[in-house]
Design a protein around this motif. Structure first.
Motif, PDB file in Angstrom:
ATOM      1  N   ALA A 159       0.839  -1.206   0.000  1.00 47.22           N
ATOM      2  CA  ALA A 159       0.000   0.000   0.000  1.00 47.22           C
ATOM      3  C   ALA A 159       0.871   1.251   0.000  1.00 47.22           C
ATOM      4  N   ARG A 160       1.992   1.209   0.694  1.00 48.13           N
ATOM      5  CA  ARG A 160       2.906   2.364   0.686  1.00 48.13           C
ATOM      6  C   ARG A 160       3.390   2.639  -0.734  1.00 48.13           C
ATOM      7  N   VAL A 161       3.791   1.589  -1.415  1.00 48.57           N
ATOM      8  CA  VAL A 161       4.282   1.739  -2.791  1.00 48.57           C
ATOM      9  C   VAL A 161       3.153   2.214  -3.708  1.00 48.57           C
ATOM     10  N   GLU A 162       2.000   1.572  -3.609  1.00 43.38           N
ATOM     11  CA  GLU A 162       0.872   1.920  -4.479  1.00 43.38           C
ATOM     12  C   GLU A 162       0.416   3.368  -4.272  1.00 43.38           C
ATOM     13  N   LEU A 163       0.242   3.770  -3.022  1.00 40.91           N
ATOM     14  CA  LEU A 163      -0.198   5.143  -2.747  1.00 40.91           C
ATOM     15  C   LEU A 163       0.860   6.172  -3.151  1.00 40.91           C
ATOM     16  N   GLY A 164       2.127   5.848  -2.931  1.00 43.41           N
ATOM     17  CA  GLY A 164       3.204   6.755  -3.352  1.00 43.41           C
ATOM     18  C   GLY A 164       3.215   6.931  -4.862  1.00 43.41           C
ATOM     19  N   ASN A 165       3.061   5.832  -5.593  1.00 44.38           N
ATOM     20  CA  ASN A 165       3.023   5.908  -7.059  1.00 44.38           C
ATOM     21  C   ASN A 165       1.802   6.676  -7.551  1.00 44.38           C
ATOM     22  N   LYS A 166       0.650   6.426  -6.942  1.00 38.78           N
ATOM     23  CA  LYS A 166      -0.571   7.136  -7.343  1.00 38.78           C
ATOM     24  C   LYS A 166      -0.448   8.634  -7.082  1.00 38.78           C
ATOM     25  N   LEU A 167       0.155   8.986  -5.965  1.00 33.24           N
ATOM     26  CA  LEU A 167       0.335  10.404  -5.647  1.00 33.24           C
ATOM     27  C   LEU A 167       1.268  11.065  -6.665  1.00 33.24           C
ATOM     28  N   TYR A 168       2.321  10.368  -7.034  1.00 33.96           N
ATOM     29  CA  TYR A 168       3.251  10.868  -8.053  1.00 33.96           C
ATOM     30  C   TYR A 168       2.520  11.086  -9.380  1.00 33.96           C
ATOM     31  N   GLU A 169       1.758  10.086  -9.798  1.00 32.77           N
ATOM     32  CA  GLU A 169       1.022  10.181 -11.064  1.00 32.77           C
ATOM     33  C   GLU A 169       0.017  11.338 -11.025  1.00 32.77           C
ATOM     34  N   TRP A 170      -0.654  11.504  -9.900  1.00 33.28           N
ATOM     35  CA  TRP A 170      -1.602  12.610  -9.744  1.00 33.28           C
ATOM     36  C   TRP A 170      -0.879  13.948  -9.906  1.00 33.28           C
ATOM     37  N   ALA A 171       0.275  14.092  -9.276  1.00 26.74           N
ATOM     38  CA  ALA A 171       1.028  15.349  -9.359  1.00 26.74           C
ATOM     39  C   ALA A 171       1.497  15.623 -10.783  1.00 26.74           C
ATOM     40  N   VAL A 172       1.968  14.592 -11.467  1.00 34.57           N
ATOM     41  CA  VAL A 172       2.413  14.772 -12.851  1.00 34.57           C
ATOM     42  C   VAL A 172       1.240  15.210 -13.720  1.00 34.57           C
ATOM     43  N   MET A 173       0.068  14.642 -13.483  1.00 29.52           N
ATOM     44  CA  MET A 173      -1.104  14.980 -14.279  1.00 29.52           C
ATOM     45  C   MET A 173      -1.575  16.422 -14.029  1.00 29.52           C
ATOM     46  N   HIS A 174      -1.514  16.859 -12.792  1.00 32.00           N
ATOM     47  CA  HIS A 174      -2.081  18.160 -12.439  1.00 32.00           C
ATOM     48  C   HIS A 174      -1.064  19.287 -12.280  1.00 32.00           C
ATOM     49  N   TYR A 175       0.212  18.961 -12.144  1.00 33.57           N
ATOM     50  CA  TYR A 175       1.217  19.986 -11.869  1.00 33.57           C
ATOM     51  C   TYR A 175       2.443  19.886 -12.761  1.00 33.57           C
ATOM     52  N   ASN A 176       2.295  19.301 -13.936  1.00 36.44           N
ATOM     53  CA  ASN A 176       3.397  19.163 -14.869  1.00 36.44           C
ATOM     54  C   ASN A 176       3.703  20.536 -15.476  1.00 36.44           C
ATOM     55  N   MET A 177       4.864  21.071 -15.177  1.00 32.97           N
ATOM     56  CA  MET A 177       5.214  22.426 -15.613  1.00 32.97           C
ATOM     57  C   MET A 177       5.275  22.553 -17.135  1.00 32.97           C
ATOM     58  N   LYS A 178       5.646  21.500 -17.824  1.00 33.02           N
ATOM     59  CA  LYS A 178       5.679  21.568 -19.289  1.00 33.02           C
ATOM     60  C   LYS A 178       4.270  21.799 -19.824  1.00 33.02           C
ATOM     61  N   ASP A 179       3.306  21.045 -19.320  1.00 32.10           N
ATOM     62  CA  ASP A 179       1.918  21.227 -19.754  1.00 32.10           C
ATOM     63  C   ASP A 179       1.387  22.593 -19.345  1.00 32.10           C
ATOM     64  N   ILE A 180       1.677  22.997 -18.127  1.00 30.21           N
ATOM     65  CA  ILE A 180       1.210  24.297 -17.638  1.00 30.21           C
ATOM     66  C   ILE A 180       1.809  25.423 -18.478  1.00 30.21           C
ATOM     67  N   ASN A 181       3.096  25.321 -18.798  1.00 31.38           N
ATOM     68  CA  ASN A 181       3.730  26.361 -19.607  1.00 31.38           C
ATOM     69  C   ASN A 181       3.190  26.374 -21.034  1.00 31.38           C
ATOM     70  N   ASN A 182       2.845  25.206 -21.584  1.00 26.64           N
ATOM     71  CA  ASN A 182       2.212  25.173 -22.907  1.00 26.64           C
ATOM     72  C   ASN A 182       0.871  25.888 -22.880  1.00 26.64           C
ATOM     73  N   GLU A 183       0.094  25.684 -21.814  1.00 31.39           N
ATOM     74  CA  GLU A 183      -1.182  26.393 -21.663  1.00 31.39           C
ATOM     75  C   GLU A 183      -0.947  27.898 -21.560  1.00 31.39           C
ATOM     76  N   ARG A 184       0.060  28.294 -20.832  1.00 33.16           N
ATOM     77  CA  ARG A 184       0.385  29.722 -20.715  1.00 33.16           C
ATOM     78  C   ARG A 184       0.782  30.302 -22.070  1.00 33.16           C
ATOM     79  N   LEU A 185       1.579  29.550 -22.829  1.00 34.09           N
ATOM     80  CA  LEU A 185       2.016  30.006 -24.146  1.00 34.09           C
ATOM     81  C   LEU A 185       0.819  30.193 -25.065  1.00 34.09           C
TER      82      LEU A 185
END
Length: 194
Positions: A159-185
């Motif tokens: 569960a530690r591994v699964e929740l850690g991986n899910k949290l990472y994936e969530w952050a990449v989906m919602h806070y990926n600076m490349k995607d955010i900067n493309n939206e800004r551009l």
């Protein structure tokens, strides 16, 4: 990368201004007995300790470790460039936060820090954290929740591994600076074309 340890490291990092947040975790003495059943398996890791506020930090350490009854380690305050290295000593992150108007205006940075290192987080269900209830964290709504969630994660390595991986994936989906900067551009280009 995480440092190898034979103990499960329960981690918190911050500054001495978080004393009331630590008290949220530290005041649940009756529930902390559950942690004592795991005392040979865990190590409490307190990050950010600073000698300039030794009295406050010592009180926070007291709350965090049941008066020193739990094995613990102190990580001293780091520079901005080395701060994230403290997370190499973490297997579970606790993120207590006092409910207040002041905190409502803060960011979810502590969760993003844990996410970047794929570490599961146990989090106070208060703003700003609760603004996104889809975050794959373990929410705390009562004192008992801290210790039920810790008990579960201590007993369940998968569960530690699964929740850690899910949290990472969530952050990449919602806070990926490349995607955010493309939206800004795109927004900036649309403004220039108008």
């Amino acid at each position: 990368d995480k440092k190898v340890s034979d103990k499960i490291r329960i981690f918190w990092a911050g500054g001495h201004s978080h004393v009331k947040d630590m008290d949220i975790f530290g005041n649940a003495i009756s529930y902390k007995q559950k942690l004592l059943t795991h005392k040979d398996k865990i190590e409490m890791v307190l990050g950010g300790y600073n000698e300039s506020a030794k009295g406050i930090w010592d009180n926070m350490l007291e709350s965090f470790t049941m008066g020193g009854r739990l094995s613990h380690r102190i990580l001293k305050s780091e520079t901005a460039l080395t701060y994230m290295q403290m997370y190499e000593d973490a297997d579970i992150v606790i993120i207590p936060l006092e409910k207040s108007e002041w905190h409502r205006g803060k960011s979810n940075l502590k969760i993003l820090e844990a996410a970047s290192k794929k570490i599961p987080a146990i989090v106070s269900d208060t703003e700003p954290y609760s603004n996104d209830k889809n975050m794959p964290v373990l929410w705390v709504n009562s004192q008992k929740d801290w210790f039920d969630h810790l008990d579960y994660l201590i007993k369940t390595p998968a569960a530690r591994v699964e929740l850690g991986n899910k949290l990472y994936e969530w952050a990449v989906m919602h806070y990926n600076m490349k995607d955010i900067n493309n939206e800004r551009l795109l927004a900036f280009k649309s403004l220039l074309n108008e």
